[in-house]
Design a protein around this motif. Structure first.
Motif, PDB file in Angstrom:
ATOM      1  N   TYR A  35       0.851  -1.190   0.000  1.00  0.00           N
ATOM      2  CA  TYR A  35       0.000   0.000   0.000  1.00  0.00           C
ATOM      3  C   TYR A  35       0.893   1.248   0.000  1.00  0.00           C
ATOM      4  CZ  TYR A  35      -2.573   3.981   1.586  1.00  0.00           C
ATOM      5  OH  TYR A  35      -3.070   5.256   1.671  1.00  0.00           O
ATOM      6  N   ASP A  36       0.563   2.181  -0.869  1.00  0.00           N
ATOM      7  CA  ASP A  36       1.217   3.499  -0.863  1.00  0.00           C
ATOM      8  C   ASP A  36       0.131   4.517  -1.193  1.00  0.00           C
ATOM      9  OD1 ASP A  36       4.455   4.516  -1.366  1.00  0.00           O
ATOM     10  OD2 ASP A  36       2.844   5.923  -1.873  1.00  0.00           O
ATOM     11  N   ARG A  37       0.252   5.710  -0.630  1.00  0.00           N
ATOM     12  CA  ARG A  37      -0.772   6.715  -0.971  1.00  0.00           C
ATOM     13  C   ARG A  37      -0.613   7.167  -2.421  1.00  0.00           C
ATOM     14  NH1 ARG A  37       1.329  11.166   3.356  1.00  0.00           N
ATOM     15  NH2 ARG A  37       3.311  11.621   2.380  1.00  0.00           N
ATOM     16  N   SER A  74       7.135   7.727   5.335  1.00  0.00           N
ATOM     17  CA  SER A  74       8.109   8.728   5.784  1.00  0.00           C
ATOM     18  C   SER A  74       7.879   9.027   7.275  1.00  0.00           C
ATOM     19  CB  SER A  74       8.037   9.978   4.897  1.00  0.00           C
ATOM     20  OG  SER A  74       6.705  10.315   4.618  1.00  0.00           O
ATOM     21  N   ASN A  75       8.913   9.569   7.910  1.00  0.00           N
ATOM     22  CA  ASN A  75       8.961   9.642   9.378  1.00  0.00           C
ATOM     23  C   ASN A  75       7.749  10.260  10.056  1.00  0.00           C
ATOM     24  OD1 ASN A  75      11.503   8.811   8.713  1.00  0.00           O
ATOM     25  ND2 ASN A  75      12.585  10.604   9.490  1.00  0.00           N
ATOM     26  N   GLU A  76       7.158  11.297   9.423  1.00  0.00           N
ATOM     27  CA  GLU A  76       6.109  12.052  10.123  1.00  0.00           C
ATOM     28  C   GLU A  76       4.809  11.263  10.265  1.00  0.00           C
ATOM     29  OE1 GLU A  76       6.731  12.262   7.000  1.00  0.00           O
ATOM     30  OE2 GLU A  76       4.961  12.855   5.852  1.00  0.00           O
ATOM     31  N   GLU A  95       9.952   1.431  10.504  1.00  0.00           N
ATOM     32  CA  GLU A  95      11.258   1.961  10.091  1.00  0.00           C
ATOM     33  C   GLU A  95      11.760   2.967  11.135  1.00  0.00           C
ATOM     34  OE1 GLU A  95      13.869   1.797   8.536  1.00  0.00           O
ATOM     35  OE2 GLU A  95      13.386   0.112   7.263  1.00  0.00           O
ATOM     36  N   LYS A  96      13.065   3.190  11.120  1.00  0.00           N
ATOM     37  CA  LYS A  96      13.644   4.191  12.005  1.00  0.00           C
ATOM     38  C   LYS A  96      13.579   5.560  11.354  1.00  0.00           C
ATOM     39  CE  LYS A  96      16.719   5.740  10.202  1.00  0.00           C
ATOM     40  NZ  LYS A  96      16.983   6.345   8.839  1.00  0.00           N
ATOM     41  N   PRO A  97      13.554   6.655  12.072  1.00  0.00           N
ATOM     42  CA  PRO A  97      13.367   6.708  13.515  1.00  0.00           C
ATOM     43  C   PRO A  97      11.939   6.298  13.864  1.00  0.00           C
ATOM     44  CG  PRO A  97      13.211   8.906  12.589  1.00  0.00           C
ATOM     45  CD  PRO A  97      13.571   7.992  11.460  1.00  0.00           C
ATOM     46  N   GLY A 160      19.503  11.808  -3.473  1.00  0.00           N
ATOM     47  CA  GLY A 160      19.604  10.893  -4.610  1.00  0.00           C
ATOM     48  C   GLY A 160      19.065   9.518  -4.273  1.00  0.00           C
ATOM     49  N   TRP A 161      18.573   9.323  -3.050  1.00  0.00           N
ATOM     50  CA  TRP A 161      18.196   7.985  -2.581  1.00  0.00           C
ATOM     51  C   TRP A 161      16.695   7.700  -2.703  1.00  0.00           C
ATOM     52  CZ3 TRP A 161      18.797   3.141  -0.581  1.00  0.00           C
ATOM     53  CH2 TRP A 161      17.798   2.672   0.274  1.00  0.00           C
ATOM     54  N   GLY A 162      15.858   8.603  -2.275  1.00  0.00           N
ATOM     55  CA  GLY A 162      14.415   8.335  -2.152  1.00  0.00           C
ATOM     56  C   GLY A 162      13.778   7.995  -3.495  1.00  0.00           C
ATOM     57  N   VAL A 163      12.518   7.544  -3.439  1.00  0.00           N
ATOM     58  CA  VAL A 163      11.803   7.132  -4.640  1.00  0.00           C
ATOM     59  C   VAL A 163      11.614   8.308  -5.606  1.00  0.00           C
ATOM     60  CG1 VAL A 163       9.526   7.482  -3.569  1.00  0.00           C
ATOM     61  CG2 VAL A 163       9.757   5.835  -5.430  1.00  0.00           C
ATOM     62  N   ASP A 164      11.648   9.519  -5.044  1.00  0.00           N
ATOM     63  CA  ASP A 164      11.465  10.717  -5.848  1.00  0.00           C
ATOM     64  C   ASP A 164      12.705  11.599  -5.667  1.00  0.00           C
ATOM     65  OD1 ASP A 164      10.218  12.496  -7.416  1.00  0.00           O
ATOM     66  OD2 ASP A 164       8.806  13.218  -5.902  1.00  0.00           O
ATOM     67  N   THR A 169      13.190  16.666  -1.716  1.00  0.00           N
ATOM     68  CA  THR A 169      12.922  15.463  -0.913  1.00  0.00           C
ATOM     69  C   THR A 169      12.372  15.782   0.483  1.00  0.00           C
ATOM     70  OG1 THR A 169      13.933  13.505   0.077  1.00  0.00           O
ATOM     71  CG2 THR A 169      15.383  15.377  -0.205  1.00  0.00           C
ATOM     72  N   TRP A 170      11.510  14.878   0.975  1.00  0.00           N
ATOM     73  CA  TRP A 170      10.950  15.064   2.328  1.00  0.00           C
ATOM     74  C   TRP A 170      12.047  15.013   3.391  1.00  0.00           C
ATOM     75  CZ3 TRP A 170      11.690  11.315   5.986  1.00  0.00           C
ATOM     76  CH2 TRP A 170      11.988  10.023   5.539  1.00  0.00           C
ATOM     77  N   PHE A 171      13.171  14.354   3.077  1.00  0.00           N
ATOM     78  CA  PHE A 171      14.258  14.267   4.063  1.00  0.00           C
ATOM     79  C   PHE A 171      14.758  15.673   4.452  1.00  0.00           C
ATOM     80  CE2 PHE A 171      14.646   9.956   2.226  1.00  0.00           C
ATOM     81  CZ  PHE A 171      14.884   9.174   3.360  1.00  0.00           C
TER      82      PHE A 171
HETATM   83  N1  LIG Z   1      16.895   1.401   8.140  1.00  0.00           N
HETATM   84  C1  LIG Z   1      17.529   2.125   7.239  1.00  0.00           C
HETATM   85  O1  LIG Z   1      18.734   2.008   7.057  1.00  0.00           O
HETATM   86  C2  LIG Z   1      16.736   3.101   6.386  1.00  0.00           C
HETATM   87  C3  LIG Z   1      17.259   3.581   5.173  1.00  0.00           C
HETATM   88  C4  LIG Z   1      16.493   4.462   4.416  1.00  0.00           C
HETATM   89  C5  LIG Z   1      15.246   4.880   4.863  1.00  0.00           C
HETATM   90  N2  LIG Z   1      14.774   4.409   6.064  1.00  0.00           N
HETATM   91  C6  LIG Z   1      13.457   4.845   6.583  1.00  0.00           C
HETATM   92  O2  LIG Z   1      12.438   4.257   5.796  1.00  0.00           O
HETATM   93  C7  LIG Z   1      11.312   5.146   5.721  1.00  0.00           C
HETATM   94  C8  LIG Z   1      10.971   5.376   4.251  1.00  0.00           C
HETATM   95  O3  LIG Z   1      12.100   5.934   3.609  1.00  0.00           O
HETATM   96  P1  LIG Z   1      12.388   5.769   2.043  1.00  0.00           P
HETATM   97  O4  LIG Z   1      13.823   6.012   1.873  1.00  0.00           O
HETATM   98  O5  LIG Z   1      11.778   4.544   1.537  1.00  0.00           O
HETATM   99  O6  LIG Z   1      11.580   7.046   1.494  1.00  0.00           O
HETATM  100  P2  LIG Z   1      10.927   7.243   0.037  1.00  0.00           P
HETATM  101  O7  LIG Z   1      10.655   8.687  -0.098  1.00  0.00           O
HETATM  102  O8  LIG Z   1      11.746   6.554  -0.991  1.00  0.00           O
HETATM  103  O9  LIG Z   1       9.538   6.448   0.132  1.00  0.00           O
HETATM  104  C9  LIG Z   1       8.531   6.746   1.053  1.00  0.00           C
HETATM  105  C10 LIG Z   1       7.222   6.224   0.458  1.00  0.00           C
HETATM  106  O10 LIG Z   1       6.230   6.253   1.480  1.00  0.00           O
HETATM  107  C11 LIG Z   1       5.016   6.752   0.924  1.00  0.00           C
HETATM  108  N3  LIG Z   1       4.249   7.309   2.035  1.00  0.00           N
HETATM  109  C12 LIG Z   1       4.629   8.314   2.861  1.00  0.00           C
HETATM  110  N4  LIG Z   1       3.684   8.512   3.791  1.00  0.00           N
HETATM  111  C13 LIG Z   1       2.698   7.608   3.546  1.00  0.00           C
HETATM  112  C14 LIG Z   1       1.470   7.316   4.177  1.00  0.00           C
HETATM  113  N5  LIG Z   1       1.060   7.983   5.251  1.00  0.00           N
HETATM  114  N6  LIG Z   1       0.713   6.319   3.665  1.00  0.00           N
HETATM  115  C15 LIG Z   1       1.124   5.624   2.568  1.00  0.00           C
HETATM  116  N7  LIG Z   1       2.285   5.851   1.937  1.00  0.00           N
HETATM  117  C16 LIG Z   1       3.068   6.834   2.430  1.00  0.00           C
HETATM  118  C17 LIG Z   1       5.452   7.754  -0.128  1.00  0.00           C
HETATM  119  O11 LIG Z   1       4.437   7.973  -1.090  1.00  0.00           O
HETATM  120  C18 LIG Z   1       6.691   7.058  -0.700  1.00  0.00           C
HETATM  121  O12 LIG Z   1       6.356   6.222  -1.777  1.00  0.00           O
HETATM  122  C19 LIG Z   1      11.734   6.410   6.474  1.00  0.00           C
HETATM  123  O13 LIG Z   1      11.252   6.352   7.793  1.00  0.00           O
HETATM  124  C20 LIG Z   1      13.251   6.336   6.481  1.00  0.00           C
HETATM  125  O14 LIG Z   1      13.839   6.999   7.587  1.00  0.00           O
HETATM  126  C21 LIG Z   1      15.496   3.528   6.810  1.00  0.00           C
END
Ligand SMILES: NC(=O)c1ccc[n+]([C@@H]2O[C@H](COP(=O)([O-])OP(=O)(O)OC[C@H]3O[C@@H](n4cnc5c(N)ncnc54)[C@H](O)[C@@H]3O)[C@@H](O)[C@H]2O)c1
Length: 335
Positions: A35-37, A74-76, A95-97, A160-164, A169-171
């Protein structure tokens, strides 16, 4: 035991590179429901990992075949999604945090207590063979007690890491990542120090700032891209830590633990990921693994541990309380 179905909330990079492939490889997992929004992302991963799509979070959490959820949003939104999933009777790997604030993390811990379900947080650094070996050596007291430590985690940044991938970036946003590099990379090392030393950081002096990263408008980002701090633990150890999104070369993931009888050097050498220097001049070099980096994704062991906890009804290696204790330090660091 029958294989379980799992659900994943958030289909970005961490799902694509770690959660989905690791669930897929786990023999106790039957099907992954995504599931993703942003529905395009869940469709893409469902196709890639031979899974299924849930159209809404309610549909995902109401599905009785799903036993466990990875919260990779994402974290929030962790405190909303993870609490919701726990209260719907699912085991949760968050996921962390764990959350952006201690107050939000409390909501997740409350939901876990109410539900009685398992809550694990993805502090994956605990699981590497090098950190496992280091912990064994510290526990055996082969080098005496730990006196001081030095740890760092830094790379070129998350844009350069996230899906977008972009500077939008939200980071980089205060309302979404809250603590910037501190909660992104720093929390991994705070958790690692707590784990390796079986101790807790209780005193923090820190500097942090947005030194170089800019947002999509070319303005300095709203959260810190660098942290340097001095730390003191409950058992009286003192150490330093630095976390950075501006190490514009190879990633630095090193830790050094200084003990009474020698030094443990972690990830200073590519071939020998653990080097032990003894007080008498002897040196032991261990070749244990290739380090996991953003560009080298190997199985973290986190999903296997989470599934194992569910199957065998065990306490997770990283509990909500552990994650809270690291988050408390991060709050101090950025205050
Ligand atoms: N453990 C690790 O080493 C590590 C590494 C990278 C990221 N993370 C954590 O993983 C989480 C995701 O990071 P990412 O790198 O995949 O980010 P990302 O931006 O690549 O992906 C986040 C995804 O979550 C979706 N999303 C966000 N809020 C949502 C919600 N309320 N409902 C449904 N979908 C939602 C977005 O649409 C997006 O597709 C973060 O908390 C990040 O801190 C952990």
């Amino acid at each position: 035991m029958e294989p379980i179905n799992v659900g994943i909330i958030g289909c970005g990079s961490i799902t694509k590179f770690r959660h989905a492939p690791e669930y897929k490889e786990n023999p106790y997992v039957n099907e992954i429901v995504f599931y993703d929004r942003n529905p395009e992302r869940s469709k893409e991963l469902a196709a890639a990992f031979n899974g299924r799509v849930a159209e809404t979070i309610d549909e995902l959490l109401a599905d009785p075949s799903i036993v466990a959820i990875s919260d990779c949003s994402s974290n929030e939104t962790h405190h909303i999604n993870s609490s919701h999933a726990l209260l719907k009777g699912k085991h949760v790997l968050c996921e962390k945090p764990i959350a952006n604030t201690v107050q939000h993390a409390e909501e997740i811990l409350d939901a876990q207590r109410q539900s009685g379900k398992k809550l694990m947080v993805d502090h994956n650094q605990r699981f590497t063979r090098v950190h496992q070996k280091t912990k064994e050596m510290i526990e055996s007291k082969e080098l005496g007690d730990v006196l001081t430590f030095k740890t760092t985690f830094g790379h070129q940044g998350p844009e350069g890491w996230g899906v977008d991938p972009s500077n939008a970036t939200w980071f980089f946003k205060k309302d979404r990542s809250h603590s910037g590099v501190a909660g992104d990379l720093g929390i991994h090392k705070i958790d690692l120090i707590h784990y390796l030393l079986d101790d807790k950081i209780v005193d923090v002096h820190s500097f942090h700032g947005a030194l170089d990263k800019v947002d999509e408008n070319g303005d300095p980002i709203e959260v810190c891209d660098n942290v340097v701090c001095a730390l003191k633990t409950e058992k009286g150890r003192i150490g330093t830590a630095s976390f950075s999104w501006t190490y514009y070369g190879a990633e630095d993931n090193t830790t050094t633990i200084y003990c009474q009888e020698g030094i443990l050097k972690i990830y200073h050498d590519q071939t020998h990921q653990l080097i032990v220097e003894y007080k008498n001049g002897e040196v032991a070099k261990y070749e244990l693994e290739a380090i996991q980096t953003n560009d080298n994704q190997t199985n973290t062991g986190v999903i296997d541990e989470f599934v194992d906890c569910i199957i065998h009804d065990k306490e997770p290696v990283v509990t909500g309380k552990d994650a809270m204790s690291s988050l408390e330090v991060i709050e101090e660091i950025i205050s």
